[in-house]
Design a protein around this motif. Structure first.
Motif, short mmCIF file in Angstrom:
data_model
loop_
_atom_site.label_atom_id
_atom_site.label_comp_id
_atom_site.label_asym_id
_atom_site.label_seq_id
_atom_site.Cartn_x
_atom_site.Cartn_y
_atom_site.Cartn_z
N ARG A 35 0.82 -1.21 0.00
CA ARG A 35 0.00 0.00 0.00
C ARG A 35 0.85 1.26 0.00
N VAL A 36 1.91 1.29 0.78
CA VAL A 36 2.80 2.45 0.79
C VAL A 36 3.50 2.58 -0.56
N ASP A 37 3.98 1.47 -1.12
CA ASP A 37 4.64 1.52 -2.43
C ASP A 37 3.73 2.11 -3.50
N VAL A 38 2.44 1.73 -3.49
CA VAL A 38 1.52 2.20 -4.51
C VAL A 38 0.99 3.60 -4.20
N PHE A 39 0.41 3.78 -3.04
CA PHE A 39 -0.28 5.04 -2.74
C PHE A 39 0.66 6.18 -2.35
N VAL A 40 1.63 5.92 -1.52
CA VAL A 40 2.49 6.98 -1.02
C VAL A 40 3.64 7.27 -1.98
N VAL A 41 4.33 6.22 -2.43
CA VAL A 41 5.51 6.42 -3.28
C VAL A 41 5.11 6.64 -4.74
N GLU A 42 4.45 5.66 -5.34
CA GLU A 42 4.13 5.74 -6.76
C GLU A 42 3.18 6.89 -7.08
N GLN A 43 2.13 7.04 -6.30
CA GLN A 43 1.16 8.10 -6.57
C GLN A 43 1.53 9.43 -5.91
N GLU A 44 2.65 9.43 -5.21
CA GLU A 44 3.19 10.63 -4.57
C GLU A 44 2.17 11.32 -3.67
N CYS A 45 1.54 10.53 -2.81
CA CYS A 45 0.53 11.05 -1.88
C CYS A 45 0.96 10.78 -0.44
N PRO A 46 1.68 11.69 0.16
CA PRO A 46 2.06 11.48 1.56
C PRO A 46 0.85 11.65 2.47
N TYR A 47 0.31 10.55 2.92
CA TYR A 47 -0.87 10.58 3.77
C TYR A 47 -0.66 9.57 4.90
N PRO A 48 -1.43 9.66 5.97
CA PRO A 48 -1.25 8.74 7.10
C PRO A 48 -1.81 7.34 6.80
N GLU A 49 -1.01 6.52 6.17
CA GLU A 49 -1.42 5.15 5.80
C GLU A 49 -1.82 4.34 7.03
N LEU A 50 -1.13 4.52 8.13
CA LEU A 50 -1.42 3.77 9.35
C LEU A 50 -2.53 4.49 10.10
N ASP A 51 -3.76 3.97 9.95
CA ASP A 51 -4.93 4.64 10.52
C ASP A 51 -5.51 3.93 11.74
N GLY A 52 -4.85 2.89 12.21
CA GLY A 52 -5.31 2.20 13.41
C GLY A 52 -6.39 1.16 13.18
N ARG A 53 -6.76 0.90 11.93
CA ARG A 53 -7.87 -0.03 11.68
C ARG A 53 -7.43 -1.38 11.14
N ASP A 54 -6.18 -1.52 10.76
CA ASP A 54 -5.73 -2.76 10.12
C ASP A 54 -5.76 -3.99 11.02
N LEU A 55 -5.53 -3.83 12.29
CA LEU A 55 -5.48 -4.99 13.19
C LEU A 55 -6.80 -5.29 13.89
N SER A 56 -7.83 -4.53 13.59
CA SER A 56 -9.13 -4.73 14.21
C SER A 56 -9.73 -6.07 13.77
N PRO A 57 -10.40 -6.78 14.70
CA PRO A 57 -11.08 -8.02 14.32
C PRO A 57 -12.18 -7.79 13.29
N GLY A 58 -12.72 -6.56 13.21
CA GLY A 58 -13.77 -6.25 12.25
C GLY A 58 -13.26 -5.87 10.87
N THR A 59 -11.95 -5.82 10.71
CA THR A 59 -11.35 -5.51 9.41
C THR A 59 -10.96 -6.83 8.73
N ARG A 60 -11.38 -6.96 7.47
CA ARG A 60 -10.99 -8.15 6.68
C ARG A 60 -10.02 -7.69 5.60
N HIS A 61 -8.88 -8.37 5.53
CA HIS A 61 -7.90 -8.12 4.48
C HIS A 61 -8.01 -9.22 3.44
N VAL A 62 -7.96 -8.82 2.20
CA VAL A 62 -8.00 -9.76 1.08
C VAL A 62 -6.78 -9.47 0.23
#
Length: 156
Positions: A35-62
């Protein structure tokens, strides 16, 4: 040393889905790195990628992975208030573009969400892609990190 094989078709990839609390440290690292490689580096969008939701039991990663374990693409599904599912962070690694990885992970997300109402914020160039999964634009276009977006919704 031989170069890693580059997939030529999405059906040669393995799709994995885990909740945030099931991720291994290596899986989380790989997802965040892509995600950082694509959104932050490639698309040149410095934004807070780490939003605190990735490790939540209610978040599903595919994600889709190659036979040697490299991430070809990923997304996440967040459970929002009112039973709405939010799809986001949809991205494909540069080496795997053009072979249907986005379609593969979106189909997996549609299976996960079932008949639930879903919403996402699409980069406007990708509205046709999301329309194939039943999403329709709503509201006005907006600019996020210098990139035009529009909210899209799939009714439950």
């Amino acid at each position: 040393m031989t170069e890693p094989a580059v997939p030529t078709r999405a059906d040669s990839l393995t799709v994995v889905s885990r909740s945030g609390d099931e991720l291994t440290p290596a899986e989380l690292y790989a997802l965040l790195r892509l995600r950082v490689d694509v959104f932050v580096v490639e698309q040149e969008c410095p934004y807070p990628e780490l939003d605190g939701r990735d490790l939540s039991p209610g978040t599903r990663h595919v994600w889709a992975a190659t036979s040697d374990g490299r991430l070809a693409g990923c997304l996440r599904v967040l459970s929002e208030d009112g039973g709405i599912e939010r799809i986001g962070r949809v991205c494909t690694a540069g080496f795997a573009r053009g072979i249907g990885v986005g379609d593969l992970v979106m189909r997996a997300a549609m299976e996960l969400t079932g008949n639930a109402e879903c919403v996402l914020d699409a980069q406007t160039y990708a509205t046709g892609f999301y329309a194939r999964f039943g999403f329709r634009p709503e509201g006005e276009e907006f600019v996020e990190d210098g990139i035009p977006h529009i909210t899209m919704r799939r009714e439950g």
